[in-house]
Design an enzyme around this catalytic site. Sequence first.
Site, PDB file in Angstrom:
ATOM      1  N   ASP A 286     -31.024  33.590  30.179  1.00 12.63           N
ATOM      2  CA  ASP A 286     -30.478  34.000  30.918  1.00 12.63           C
ATOM      3  C   ASP A 286     -29.203  32.505  31.015  1.00 12.63           C
ATOM      4  O   ASP A 286     -27.699  33.706  31.454  1.00 12.63           O
ATOM      5  CB  ASP A 286     -30.758  34.169  32.674  1.00 12.63           C
TER       6      ASP A 286
ATOM      7  N   SER B  49     -34.045  35.556  40.977  1.00 11.29           N
ATOM      8  CA  SER B  49     -35.938  35.949  41.321  1.00 11.29           C
ATOM      9  C   SER B  49     -36.219  35.569  42.030  1.00 11.29           C
ATOM     10  O   SER B  49     -36.937  36.471  41.705  1.00 11.29           O
ATOM     11  CB  SER B  49     -35.720  34.986  39.798  1.00 11.29           C
TER      12      SER B  49
ATOM     13  N   ARG C  15     -22.558  37.101  33.696  1.00 14.93           N
ATOM     14  CA  ARG C  15     -22.962  35.641  33.100  1.00 14.93           C
ATOM     15  C   ARG C  15     -21.721  35.695  32.650  1.00 14.93           C
ATOM     16  O   ARG C  15     -21.485  34.542  31.706  1.00 14.93           O
ATOM     17  CB  ARG C  15     -24.373  35.272  32.566  1.00 14.93           C
TER      18      ARG C  15
END
Length: 442
Positions: free
Chosen positions: A321, A28, A393
């Site tokens: 996330d 990010s 992920r």
Amino acid sequence: MTDPQEVTLQVEPGGRLHGQCRVPGDKSISHRAIMLGALAEGETRITGFLEGEDCLATLKAFRAMGVEIDGPEKGEVHVRGVGLHGLKAPAGPLDVGNSGTSMRLMAGLLSGQAFDSTLTGDASLTRRPMRRVTEPLARMGARIRTSDDGTPPLFIEGGALLQGIDYRMPIASAQVKSSLLLAGLYAQGQTCVTEPAPTRDHTERMLAGFGYRVQRHDGCVCLRGGGQLQGGVIDVPADISSAAFFLVGASIAPDCQLRLEHVGMNPTRTGIIDILKLMGADIQVENPREVGGEPVADLRVRSAPLHGVRIPPELVPLAIDEFPALFVAAACAQGETVLTDAEELRVKESDRIQVMAEGLATLGIRARPTPDGIVIEGGQFTGGTVDSHGDHRVAMSFAMAGLRAQAPIRIRHCANVNTSFPGFVQLAGRMGLNIQQQEGEA
């Protein structure tokens, strides 16, 4: 027929995580450093930049708009900013690959440019919803279109006169908030975004770090258009989302002790630690400090017996996330883990609730998806072949399941692991996971 782009991960049962390491830089923050550095006056020097495919897509997009960028070289990038109004029209569509962050944030800042632009991406990204961003941008005066289904490509007309907006987000989303704030840099008057629950605040912190005035109070963020960003130095901490796989792996496998160095500890991102501690994890925060406006620390994690929990709704946006990894922890916990208020997981790189539930079931775990979450009953991983559906992920989470499996686990469609965690297989292997990568598999 083999696909040269196909990557399969094979994890043998057993193994233990031990030692110390630093996972790659925060995704990010790396995205935002390139964006704001490009729009700033003067040069920005970035260290710890994540050289994953998502962040490289952002870097390439700004190069295509005339920004001079040197690197990355061992995590160091130099950006020669062109100012808020110095970007140039790209020669063609801007392809951001698999990166939803790039597309949603750039939709905001491109809405304020004088030139037309098109944002597109890979097959996964072009299935993801974009109206949550394009509709409030249109209310600001942006001329922006999606496909008929509300998915990419995004077509943005230049020359729009943006007006500030007071927007209350119906769903907590850092990407929507950031997109509107970046559009607000180009808008007349004040732009305010109010979120229903706290989300990651890297954009606000970094704007302030670049000298732009941002006001924050009671879940509301405001800024006025017409200011200026000033380049500087950004040290990107290790990504807590990448550290999450190792936090879970070292918690669930016996005889593990792991130290993760220089991890970003932004309070809008530490839900993974809070939830794991509620489950009984042994995680110690050591040497807390602040680097470039972002809190960082070293994390020490040891094996611990986990128990199922009902995950507090207020922690959901702070770990959004990391839930694929947390689902693996829940599968190894005693009792039942219940997640609610997590509809957002259904519109990530994959429908993470459904994909994880199917994979867990394949590996012998009882997992029942619900419209806004999942119920997981702790048990024993068997072995088998699971499909990550191209979600990085999901792939890395199932890799950690191998630490507690009775038989090998094969994870298909793992090429996108490099979007967020280049070198994952090598680092996980060095730390003690029995993992191999196979390419060109059918």
